[in-house]
Enzyme design. Structure first.
Site, PDB file in Angstrom:
ATOM      1  N   ARG A  23      51.370  64.238  39.811  1.00  0.00           N
ATOM      2  CA  ARG A  23      50.129  63.592  39.371  1.00  0.00           C
ATOM      3  C   ARG A  23      48.961  64.567  39.283  1.00  0.00           C
ATOM      4  O   ARG A  23      47.914  64.244  38.724  1.00  0.00           O
ATOM      5  CB  ARG A  23      49.755  62.454  40.322  1.00  0.00           C
ATOM      6  CG  ARG A  23      50.783  61.362  40.387  1.00  0.00           C
ATOM      7  CD  ARG A  23      50.304  60.278  41.297  1.00  0.00           C
ATOM      8  NE  ARG A  23      49.155  59.591  40.752  1.00  0.00           N
ATOM      9  CZ  ARG A  23      49.222  58.544  39.946  1.00  0.00           C
ATOM     10  NH1 ARG A  23      50.394  58.062  39.617  1.00  0.00           N
ATOM     11  NH2 ARG A  23      48.133  57.968  39.488  1.00  0.00           N
ATOM     12  N   ASN A  51      40.842  59.134  43.639  1.00  0.00           N
ATOM     13  CA  ASN A  51      41.385  59.382  42.311  1.00  0.00           C
ATOM     14  C   ASN A  51      40.488  58.651  41.332  1.00  0.00           C
ATOM     15  O   ASN A  51      40.164  57.484  41.561  1.00  0.00           O
ATOM     16  CB  ASN A  51      42.822  58.828  42.231  1.00  0.00           C
ATOM     17  CG  ASN A  51      43.393  58.888  40.828  1.00  0.00           C
ATOM     18  OD1 ASN A  51      42.989  59.715  40.020  1.00  0.00           O
ATOM     19  ND2 ASN A  51      44.326  58.000  40.533  1.00  0.00           N
ATOM     20  N   GLY A  52      40.039  59.322  40.281  1.00  0.00           N
ATOM     21  CA  GLY A  52      39.188  58.664  39.293  1.00  0.00           C
ATOM     22  C   GLY A  52      37.891  59.436  39.100  1.00  0.00           C
ATOM     23  O   GLY A  52      37.794  60.608  39.485  1.00  0.00           O
ATOM     24  N   CYS A  58      45.028  62.016  40.232  1.00  0.00           N
ATOM     25  CA  CYS A  58      45.397  62.627  41.505  1.00  0.00           C
ATOM     26  C   CYS A  58      46.444  61.761  42.193  1.00  0.00           C
ATOM     27  O   CYS A  58      46.669  60.616  41.832  1.00  0.00           O
ATOM     28  CB  CYS A  58      44.178  62.736  42.402  1.00  0.00           C
ATOM     29  SG  CYS A  58      42.792  63.521  41.585  1.00  0.00           S
ATOM     30  N   TRP A  79      43.881  66.652  40.634  1.00  0.00           N
ATOM     31  CA  TRP A  79      43.725  67.120  39.256  1.00  0.00           C
ATOM     32  C   TRP A  79      42.214  67.139  39.046  1.00  0.00           C
ATOM     33  O   TRP A  79      41.578  66.088  38.996  1.00  0.00           O
ATOM     34  CB  TRP A  79      44.417  66.178  38.273  1.00  0.00           C
ATOM     35  CG  TRP A  79      44.409  66.713  36.869  1.00  0.00           C
ATOM     36  CD1 TRP A  79      45.338  67.524  36.295  1.00  0.00           C
ATOM     37  CD2 TRP A  79      43.411  66.471  35.862  1.00  0.00           C
ATOM     38  NE1 TRP A  79      44.977  67.817  34.997  1.00  0.00           N
ATOM     39  CE2 TRP A  79      43.801  67.188  34.704  1.00  0.00           C
ATOM     40  CE3 TRP A  79      42.223  65.751  35.821  1.00  0.00           C
ATOM     41  CZ2 TRP A  79      43.053  67.185  33.531  1.00  0.00           C
ATOM     42  CZ3 TRP A  79      41.475  65.748  34.655  1.00  0.00           C
ATOM     43  CH2 TRP A  79      41.906  66.459  33.519  1.00  0.00           C
ATOM     44  N   HIS A 133      50.645  70.781   0.454  1.00  0.00           N
ATOM     45  CA  HIS A 133      49.209  70.467   0.406  1.00  0.00           C
ATOM     46  C   HIS A 133      48.435  71.355   1.392  1.00  0.00           C
ATOM     47  O   HIS A 133      47.289  71.062   1.716  1.00  0.00           O
ATOM     48  CB  HIS A 133      48.980  68.988   0.725  1.00  0.00           C
ATOM     49  CG  HIS A 133      49.647  68.088  -0.272  1.00  0.00           C
ATOM     50  ND1 HIS A 133      49.128  67.853  -1.517  1.00  0.00           N
ATOM     51  CD2 HIS A 133      50.828  67.429  -0.224  1.00  0.00           C
ATOM     52  CE1 HIS A 133      49.945  67.051  -2.193  1.00  0.00           C
ATOM     53  NE2 HIS A 133      51.002  66.777  -1.421  1.00  0.00           N
ATOM     54  N   GLU A 137      56.606  65.018  18.141  1.00  0.00           N
ATOM     55  CA  GLU A 137      57.053  65.000  19.541  1.00  0.00           C
ATOM     56  C   GLU A 137      57.656  66.366  19.933  1.00  0.00           C
ATOM     57  O   GLU A 137      57.394  66.876  21.032  1.00  0.00           O
ATOM     58  CB  GLU A 137      58.069  63.862  19.731  1.00  0.00           C
ATOM     59  CG  GLU A 137      58.682  63.737  21.108  1.00  0.00           C
ATOM     60  CD  GLU A 137      57.689  63.481  22.243  1.00  0.00           C
ATOM     61  OE1 GLU A 137      56.502  63.246  21.984  1.00  0.00           O
ATOM     62  OE2 GLU A 137      58.119  63.569  23.400  1.00  0.00           O
ATOM     63  N   LYS A 139      56.117  68.715  22.922  1.00  0.00           N
ATOM     64  CA  LYS A 139      56.918  69.210  24.057  1.00  0.00           C
ATOM     65  C   LYS A 139      56.748  70.724  24.191  1.00  0.00           C
ATOM     66  O   LYS A 139      56.604  71.232  25.288  1.00  0.00           O
ATOM     67  CB  LYS A 139      58.419  68.883  23.882  1.00  0.00           C
ATOM     68  CG  LYS A 139      58.799  67.428  24.003  1.00  0.00           C
ATOM     69  CD  LYS A 139      58.873  66.909  25.428  1.00  0.00           C
ATOM     70  CE  LYS A 139      57.638  66.194  25.845  1.00  0.00           C
ATOM     71  NZ  LYS A 139      57.422  64.851  25.464  1.00  0.00           N
ATOM     72  N   LYS A 180      50.648  63.894  35.208  1.00  0.00           N
ATOM     73  CA  LYS A 180      51.567  62.927  34.610  1.00  0.00           C
ATOM     74  C   LYS A 180      50.835  61.742  33.989  1.00  0.00           C
ATOM     75  O   LYS A 180      51.129  61.344  32.874  1.00  0.00           O
ATOM     76  CB  LYS A 180      52.547  62.445  35.687  1.00  0.00           C
ATOM     77  CG  LYS A 180      53.578  61.454  35.186  1.00  0.00           C
ATOM     78  CD  LYS A 180      54.587  62.113  34.286  1.00  0.00           C
ATOM     79  CE  LYS A 180      55.630  61.154  33.769  1.00  0.00           C
ATOM     80  NZ  LYS A 180      56.277  61.694  32.568  1.00  0.00           N
ATOM     81  N   GLU A 206      53.127  71.661  25.467  1.00  0.00           N
ATOM     82  CA  GLU A 206      52.798  71.375  26.866  1.00  0.00           C
ATOM     83  C   GLU A 206      53.649  72.173  27.840  1.00  0.00           C
ATOM     84  O   GLU A 206      53.211  72.450  28.951  1.00  0.00           O
ATOM     85  CB  GLU A 206      52.833  69.874  27.170  1.00  0.00           C
ATOM     86  CG  GLU A 206      54.175  69.219  27.127  1.00  0.00           C
ATOM     87  CD  GLU A 206      54.109  67.713  27.431  1.00  0.00           C
ATOM     88  OE1 GLU A 206      53.263  67.274  28.201  1.00  0.00           O
ATOM     89  OE2 GLU A 206      54.959  66.990  26.869  1.00  0.00           O
TER      90      GLU A 206
HETATM   91  O1  M6R Z   1      51.984  56.998  30.911  1.00  0.00           O
HETATM   92  P1  M6R Z   1      51.746  57.001  29.425  1.00  0.00           P
HETATM   93  O2  M6R Z   1      52.980  56.761  28.646  1.00  0.00           O
HETATM   94  O3  M6R Z   1      50.627  56.090  29.024  1.00  0.00           O
HETATM   95  O4  M6R Z   1      51.253  58.473  29.104  1.00  0.00           O
HETATM   96  C1  M6R Z   1      50.804  58.802  27.821  1.00  0.00           C
HETATM   97  C2  M6R Z   1      50.714  60.306  27.643  1.00  0.00           C
HETATM   98  O5  M6R Z   1      49.786  60.845  28.538  1.00  0.00           O
HETATM   99  C3  M6R Z   1      52.062  60.993  27.861  1.00  0.00           C
HETATM  100  O6  M6R Z   1      53.037  60.478  27.016  1.00  0.00           O
HETATM  101  C4  M6R Z   1      51.948  62.511  27.630  1.00  0.00           C
HETATM  102  O7  M6R Z   1      51.639  62.763  26.303  1.00  0.00           O
HETATM  103  C5  M6R Z   1      53.242  63.205  28.044  1.00  0.00           C
HETATM  104  N1  M6R Z   1      52.986  64.119  29.113  1.00  0.00           N
HETATM  105  C6  M6R Z   1      53.876  63.995  26.976  1.00  0.00           C
HETATM  106  O8  M6R Z   1      55.075  64.565  27.394  1.00  0.00           O
END
Ligand code: M6R
Length: 614
Positions: A27, A101-102, A2, A75, A507, A484, A488, A609, A491
């Site tokens: 966040r 937050n947490g 959050c 969140w 395979h 990657e 992308k 994030k 998400e």
């Molecule tokens: O802040 P961090 O690099 O530790 O975050 C790790 C992942 O949560 C972050 O890379 C996430 O996979 C991204 N949203 C992907 O785009």
């Protein structure tokens, strides 16, 4: 996950807090709320959904003007994202408000205890228990800071808490354990936030709070103690970016701006690290060369995109530094029995420096006496404090949830570390290391060149907006790039997207190929002839089975032309550096496709994030 903002000073608190929340919305954006103290009274307002809903509610019914307040974007963890569960939460008397937050792990027990004692809890959250605990503790005297310290001693789990109380209207109190909280130092005003972005328009001077600390914030003073009330030492720092870095700068989305900033971010991450003699200078890591010579194994821990950077690092570290290297998802690491000792170098990669899974992996590694080096983008975050050494990436603030410039700068950081290990351990000849550093120094230009040629990729993405699935194939360092690219797309576009090692195709995954299925293939440079030729065969195999092939290959690679329905050419660079240029089209592709589907690419559904809870 959050976002938290607190303010005490002379300005209208509501304006400062809502402006801060807008900068922290990345966040979490399930709901938002504020609390303001004015004329000795506490007023709260909260709404489910994005911040705009709260803004509309505040316009319709503005709270009384006050100069002390706090706000929250959520969140959801405990309870669905509705008005009732939105923060702030108040006690039975309506005089204390709390944001959090947490996750408070012992909240069920605390809640039962509170209800038995007659408290009326109105939400499903773990947070509300804290408001009622503070209510009880305030009755025992000592004011809000004392009450907060006593409450924190009873809490288990991870938390950042911020509270206000009508008994002291020029005071905001914060507390942190395993969750981010920074103090912004102003003149006649002070700020609290999960991230400096919230107050960067007002001040660039900040204090990082340590573990298990409570902060009392007044207009003219900040006092930090531990949970027992003992004064704590604090570290002030100056933020090296300004408010323009945290704004869209004319782009429709932060993600577009961050993709465009990549040449600059890559250049900044290289800056000052290559000496005039062409050798690397990484003294800032605070890892003596002698210790690096004694390393006999490297383990990389990270999550999500950062983990993909780690997978690419493995190839670089093994090839240049001649060290065995394992890459582990941080959340899996400490739940098995990794074999670590004093000669193991653990590298933890995290943009935010606040990913709980990565922080827990770091703690586990240090308990086993391994050396831990962090790669991190956020100064003042938790990761650098918990590592033996750190190499900062200089991506600048990354606001869009999907990681782009952070990824490219993480790649630069791991290349620097791998080449530095080669330099100090003598695993490559000096001129070989020197030549590779020179090539690395050219990468900002190459990334820029890729960005200049992205229009056909955007067109392609728009034409595929109706598809349900896209596959990604790669070999060697192209495999993590495929992962990657798929991440992308998942998400941002909420599509089924899967990355595979091309060698794995026969395979199993080849069974997924059907007429018209888009498959993106990342082709290694021609210089890697065996790998290159094998993947060209893979392209033919999937095309023969009906796949629509989208091929990313280096400029001038005519061998792939006959088999590519779409060919995306990227500048020719050495194999290990190729992810810096092949990832960019995949970022642009996912961003454009998601936008064509009408999605908000900065705030994709269900995500936040930084994942600050396990
Ligand atoms: O802040 P961090 O690099 O530790 O975050 C790790 C992942 O949560 C972050 O890379 C996430 O996979 C991204 N949203 C992907 O785009």
């Amino acid at each position: 996950m959050c976002g938290i903002v607190g303010y005490v000073g002379a300005k209208p608190a509501l304006d400062v807090v809502v402006e801060g929340l807008a900068r922290l919305e990345y966040r979490g954006y399930d709901s938002a709320g504020v609390a303001v103290l004015a004329d000795g009274r506490l007023t709260t307002a909260k709404r489910a959904g994005k911040l705009v809903n709260l803004r509309n509610a505040l316009e319709e019914e503005p709270p009384p003007a006050g100069t002390t307040g706090m706000g929250h974007t959520r969140w959801a963890t405990h309870g669905p994202p509705n008005d009732r569960n939105a923060h702030p939460h108040t006690d039975c008397t309506g005089t204390v408000a709390v944001i959090h937050n947490g996750i408070i792990e012992n909240f069920a027990r605390l809640r039962a205890e509170l209800e038995e004692a007659g408290h009326k809890l109105r939400s499903d959250t773990d947070t509300e228990a804290v408001a009622h605990l503070l209510e009880d503790e305030l009755k025992r005297g000592g004011g809000l800071p004392d009450a907060m310290r006593r409450v924190c001693r009873r809490l288990e789990g991870a938390f950042t808490l911020v509270a206000v109380h009508t008994g002291d209207t020029d005071l905001v109190v914060g507390a942190r354990r395993n969750s981010p909280l920074v103090v912004g130092l102003g003149k006649g005003e002070n700020f609290l936030a999960s991230d400096v972005a919230a107050f960067i328009a007002h001040t660039r001077d900040a204090i990082e709070l340590g573990q298990d600390q409570v902060v009392e914030l007044r207009p003219n003073g900040v006092v930090v103690t531990d949970f027992a009330g003992r004064p704590a030492e604090v570290k002030e720092y100056h933020v090296d970016w300004d408010v323009s870095a945290a704004e869209k700068g004319g782009y429709d989305y932060f993600m577009l701006k961050e993709i465009a900033e990549q040449p600059r971010a890559v250049a900044d991450t290289l800056l000052g690290r290559i000496g005039t003699d062409g050798r690397l200078i990484l003294d800032e890591m605070r890892m003596p060369d002698q210790e690096l010579r004694e390393v006999d194994k490297v383990i990389i821990v990270a999550c999500g995109t950062a983990n993909h950077a780690g997978l690419i690092a493995k190839y670089a570290i093994e090839h240049w530094a001649g060290l065995p290297c394992e890459v582990e998802l941080a959340h899996e690491f400490r739940y098995r029995d990794p074999i670590l000792n004093r000669s193991t170098l653990v590298i933890a990669i995290s943009q935010s420096g606040e990913t709980m899974d990565t922080l827990m992996a770091v703690r586990h590694a240090r308990e086993q006496h391994a050396k831990v080096l962090g790669i991190c983008n956020v100064n003042g975050s938790t990761l650098p404090r918990e590592c033996d050494g750190v190499l900062y990436t200089h991506a600048g603030p990354e606001i869009a949830v999907a990681s782009t410039k952070a990824f490219l700068t993480q790649l630069v950081a791991v290349y620097l570390i791998a080449l530095y290990l080669a330099q100090v351990r003598g695993t490559k000849w000096g001129d070989e290391v020197f030549a590779m550093i020179q090539l690395l120094a050219q990468m900002p230009e190459k990334v820029d060149k890729v960005l200049e040629t992205m229009e056909p990729v955007r067109e392609l993405a728009r034409s595929l907006a109706g598809e349900r699935c896209v596959l990604f194939l790669g070999r060697h360092v192209g495999f993590p790039v495929a992962l990657e690219g798929a991440l992308k797309l998942k998400e941002l576009a909420y599509m089924h997207a899967e990355g595979f090692a091309a060698g794995e195709l026969k395979h199993g995954p080849i069974a997924l190929i059907e007429e018209g299925l888009p498959v993106v293939v990342v082709v290694p440079p021609r210089a890697r002839d065996v790998l290159h030729d094998k993947i060209v065969s893979n392209i033919q195999e999937i095309r023969a089975r009906g796949a629509r092939t989208i091929v990313i290959a280096e400029e001038g690679d005519t061998s792939v032309e006959p088999y590519a329905d779409t060919l995306i050419a990227v500048p020719a660079v050495p194999t290990l550096l190729q992810p810096l240029v092949t990832t960019v089209p995949l970022q642009v592709f996912a961003c454009e496709l998601a936008t064509a589907k009408g999605h908000d690419v900065d705030q994709p559904r269900n995500l936040a994030k930084s994942v600050t809870v396990e």
